[in-house]
Design a protein around this motif. Sequence first.
Motif, PDB file in Angstrom:
ATOM      1  N   THR A   7      44.787  24.531  46.370  1.00  0.00           N
ATOM      2  CA  THR A   7      43.760  24.266  45.381  1.00  0.00           C
ATOM      3  C   THR A   7      44.380  24.332  44.008  1.00  0.00           C
ATOM      4  OG1 THR A   7      43.204  26.610  45.360  1.00  0.00           O
ATOM      5  CG2 THR A   7      41.864  25.213  46.752  1.00  0.00           C
ATOM      6  N   SER A   8      43.715  23.703  43.028  1.00  0.00           N
ATOM      7  CA  SER A   8      44.203  23.782  41.656  1.00  0.00           C
ATOM      8  C   SER A   8      43.917  25.156  41.096  1.00  0.00           C
ATOM      9  CB  SER A   8      43.509  22.724  40.798  1.00  0.00           C
ATOM     10  OG  SER A   8      42.167  23.081  40.569  1.00  0.00           O
ATOM     11  N   ALA A   9      44.657  25.532  40.066  1.00  0.00           N
ATOM     12  CA  ALA A   9      44.413  26.819  39.409  1.00  0.00           C
ATOM     13  C   ALA A   9      43.095  26.809  38.665  1.00  0.00           C
ATOM     14  CB  ALA A   9      45.555  27.132  38.444  1.00  0.00           C
ATOM     15  N   MET A  10      42.666  25.636  38.198  1.00  0.00           N
ATOM     16  CA  MET A  10      41.479  25.561  37.345  1.00  0.00           C
ATOM     17  C   MET A  10      40.190  25.736  38.134  1.00  0.00           C
ATOM     18  SD  MET A  10      40.190  25.302  34.414  1.00  0.00           S
ATOM     19  CE  MET A  10      38.682  24.840  33.600  1.00  0.00           C
ATOM     20  N   PRO A 123      33.159  32.814  37.641  1.00  0.00           N
ATOM     21  CA  PRO A 123      32.928  34.232  37.336  1.00  0.00           C
ATOM     22  C   PRO A 123      34.114  35.093  37.739  1.00  0.00           C
ATOM     23  CG  PRO A 123      31.849  33.673  39.397  1.00  0.00           C
ATOM     24  CD  PRO A 123      32.447  32.394  38.872  1.00  0.00           C
ATOM     25  N   GLY A 124      34.337  36.169  36.985  1.00  0.00           N
ATOM     26  CA  GLY A 124      35.409  37.092  37.333  1.00  0.00           C
ATOM     27  C   GLY A 124      36.740  36.380  37.401  1.00  0.00           C
ATOM     28  N   LEU A 125      37.524  36.700  38.415  1.00  0.00           N
ATOM     29  CA  LEU A 125      38.838  36.080  38.606  1.00  0.00           C
ATOM     30  C   LEU A 125      38.720  35.013  39.690  1.00  0.00           C
ATOM     31  CD1 LEU A 125      41.794  35.950  37.882  1.00  0.00           C
ATOM     32  CD2 LEU A 125      42.219  37.909  39.388  1.00  0.00           C
ATOM     33  N   THR A 126      38.085  33.872  39.310  1.00  0.00           N
ATOM     34  CA  THR A 126      37.984  32.733  40.226  1.00  0.00           C
ATOM     35  C   THR A 126      38.645  31.494  39.642  1.00  0.00           C
ATOM     36  OG1 THR A 126      35.741  32.323  39.401  1.00  0.00           O
ATOM     37  CG2 THR A 126      35.938  33.508  41.480  1.00  0.00           C
ATOM     38  N   THR A 127      39.426  31.679  38.598  1.00  0.00           N
ATOM     39  CA  THR A 127      40.290  30.623  38.091  1.00  0.00           C
ATOM     40  C   THR A 127      41.602  31.251  37.661  1.00  0.00           C
ATOM     41  OG1 THR A 127      40.603  28.888  36.424  1.00  0.00           O
ATOM     42  CG2 THR A 127      39.345  30.794  35.756  1.00  0.00           C
ATOM     43  N   GLY A 128      42.663  30.479  37.721  1.00  0.00           N
ATOM     44  CA  GLY A 128      43.974  31.007  37.364  1.00  0.00           C
ATOM     45  C   GLY A 128      44.397  30.718  35.955  1.00  0.00           C
ATOM     46  N   TYR A 129      43.469  30.266  35.093  1.00  0.00           N
ATOM     47  CA  TYR A 129      43.848  29.800  33.764  1.00  0.00           C
ATOM     48  C   TYR A 129      43.960  30.903  32.706  1.00  0.00           C
ATOM     49  CZ  TYR A 129      44.247  24.719  33.979  1.00  0.00           C
ATOM     50  OH  TYR A 129      44.689  23.436  34.201  1.00  0.00           O
ATOM     51  N   ASP A 300      46.627  37.877  34.000  1.00  0.00           N
ATOM     52  CA  ASP A 300      47.650  36.838  34.021  1.00  0.00           C
ATOM     53  C   ASP A 300      47.071  35.507  34.485  1.00  0.00           C
ATOM     54  OD1 ASP A 300      49.536  38.708  33.249  1.00  0.00           O
ATOM     55  OD2 ASP A 300      50.127  39.167  35.307  1.00  0.00           O
ATOM     56  N   ALA A 301      47.802  34.442  34.230  1.00  0.00           N
ATOM     57  CA  ALA A 301      47.499  33.123  34.786  1.00  0.00           C
ATOM     58  C   ALA A 301      48.331  32.915  36.042  1.00  0.00           C
ATOM     59  CB  ALA A 301      47.797  32.034  33.760  1.00  0.00           C
ATOM     60  N   ALA A 303      48.312  31.174  40.445  1.00  0.00           N
ATOM     61  CA  ALA A 303      47.559  30.787  41.634  1.00  0.00           C
ATOM     62  C   ALA A 303      46.655  31.937  42.060  1.00  0.00           C
ATOM     63  CB  ALA A 303      48.520  30.415  42.760  1.00  0.00           C
ATOM     64  N   LEU A 304      45.436  31.608  42.470  1.00  0.00           N
ATOM     65  CA  LEU A 304      44.460  32.644  42.786  1.00  0.00           C
ATOM     66  C   LEU A 304      44.916  33.617  43.881  1.00  0.00           C
ATOM     67  CD1 LEU A 304      40.933  31.023  42.541  1.00  0.00           C
ATOM     68  CD2 LEU A 304      41.961  32.731  41.050  1.00  0.00           C
ATOM     69  N   PRO A 305      45.480  33.170  44.995  1.00  0.00           N
ATOM     70  CA  PRO A 305      45.905  34.151  46.004  1.00  0.00           C
ATOM     71  C   PRO A 305      46.899  35.165  45.443  1.00  0.00           C
ATOM     72  CG  PRO A 305      45.870  31.955  46.947  1.00  0.00           C
ATOM     73  CD  PRO A 305      45.670  31.781  45.477  1.00  0.00           C
ATOM     74  N   THR A 306      47.800  34.703  44.593  1.00  0.00           N
ATOM     75  CA  THR A 306      48.775  35.601  43.970  1.00  0.00           C
ATOM     76  C   THR A 306      48.088  36.598  43.055  1.00  0.00           C
ATOM     77  OG1 THR A 306      50.491  33.902  44.042  1.00  0.00           O
ATOM     78  CG2 THR A 306      50.827  35.721  42.500  1.00  0.00           C
ATOM     79  N   LEU A 307      47.151  36.108  42.240  1.00  0.00           N
ATOM     80  CA  LEU A 307      46.443  36.975  41.302  1.00  0.00           C
ATOM     81  C   LEU A 307      45.552  37.980  42.023  1.00  0.00           C
ATOM     82  CD1 LEU A 307      45.416  34.427  38.519  1.00  0.00           C
ATOM     83  CD2 LEU A 307      47.335  36.029  38.503  1.00  0.00           C
ATOM     84  N   HIS A 308      44.865  37.539  43.068  1.00  0.00           N
ATOM     85  CA  HIS A 308      44.002  38.454  43.809  1.00  0.00           C
ATOM     86  C   HIS A 308      44.815  39.569  44.470  1.00  0.00           C
ATOM     87  CE1 HIS A 308      40.220  35.696  44.222  1.00  0.00           C
ATOM     88  NE2 HIS A 308      40.634  35.839  42.972  1.00  0.00           N
ATOM     89  N   GLU A 309      45.989  39.225  44.963  1.00  0.00           N
ATOM     90  CA  GLU A 309      46.863  40.244  45.544  1.00  0.00           C
ATOM     91  C   GLU A 309      47.376  41.184  44.443  1.00  0.00           C
ATOM     92  OE1 GLU A 309      48.673  42.247  48.639  1.00  0.00           O
ATOM     93  OE2 GLU A 309      47.316  40.536  48.785  1.00  0.00           O
TER      94      GLU A 309
END
Length: 327
Positions: A7-10, A123-129, A300-301, A303-309
């Motif tokens: 998926t896109s980061a946006m 909402p929250g951390l659902t985008t990587g931007y 941080d900006a 990819a979402l899986p990386t940020l969620h981890e």
Amino acid sequence: MNTRLKTSAMIASIANEGQITRSAPFGHALVELARSKTNIVGMTADLGKYTDLHIFAKEFPERYYQMGMAEQLLVGAAAGMAHEGAQPFVTTYAVFATRRAYDFIHQAIAEDNLDVKIIAALPGLTTGYGPSHQAAEDLALMRAMPNMTVIDPCDALDIEQMVPAIAAHKGPVYARLLRGNVPVVLDEYGYRFELGKAKLLRGGADVLLVSSGIMTMRSLEAAQALERDNVDVAVLHVPTIKPLDTATILREAKRTGRMVVVAENHTVIGGLGEAVARTLLGAGVTPAFRQIALPDAFLDAGALPTLHERYGISTEAMCNTIKGWLG
């Protein structure tokens, strides 16, 4: 559990690979309701396509208002429409609603208790931007506003059932929005959305996970995974953040021997976690209490899986954290 999502980061889907989803549940539910409720209007700030309001626009072009990239104008106009008897469903990104248009919502909508529904995507951390689009503090801001009802739905079913419920409620509502292909999770639990009500989805003797939004999906996944390690986890879904279902929370938290863990896709400050903690302390209920939430930081900006981890809200990170707390 480390699934790479294409998926896109946006505008990223939070669905796992192979998970059942429904397309644009908010847009379709609003169209269905608007067929009989003719005072509903859809309004957005150049984000119809990215908040699923384009479905409403196609069906009811004469009731759709594209206000351009001007969120303060958007909510001001919505207040005017509500004064004239319309019921505006206003969509934008959560950061723009809660940060850019906050004073206009406060003064023009909430103070007059107007019947405006603010539906906020990303909402929250659902985008990587990064910090410009990550609404990590939106629930805290809207909880603090008098007259405002605040909702954080979990999945497509929650959203579909939320739409007619908030339309029946007279007064301002702020609801987080999952858009696009939204997971279907709660259908397995005989769930029905009720405004102001928390729902126990599964029982468990060791841990009570109190959660909202996508963290209810993660909590259910974590409960299943922890079961394999002989950790028995209950999950209490709290879709309405304000008014809070204190009676159900206290009933479940009073059961002895369970750690209470609040899981939310929001900063540790001012959201569901602090609301639950205040409820418990005020009632003299004092179980072991922990929070799984985003840090008080600019995120941080990436990819979402990386940020969620990284920030501890992935399923795997939740399991590791809970097992660490249990020793």
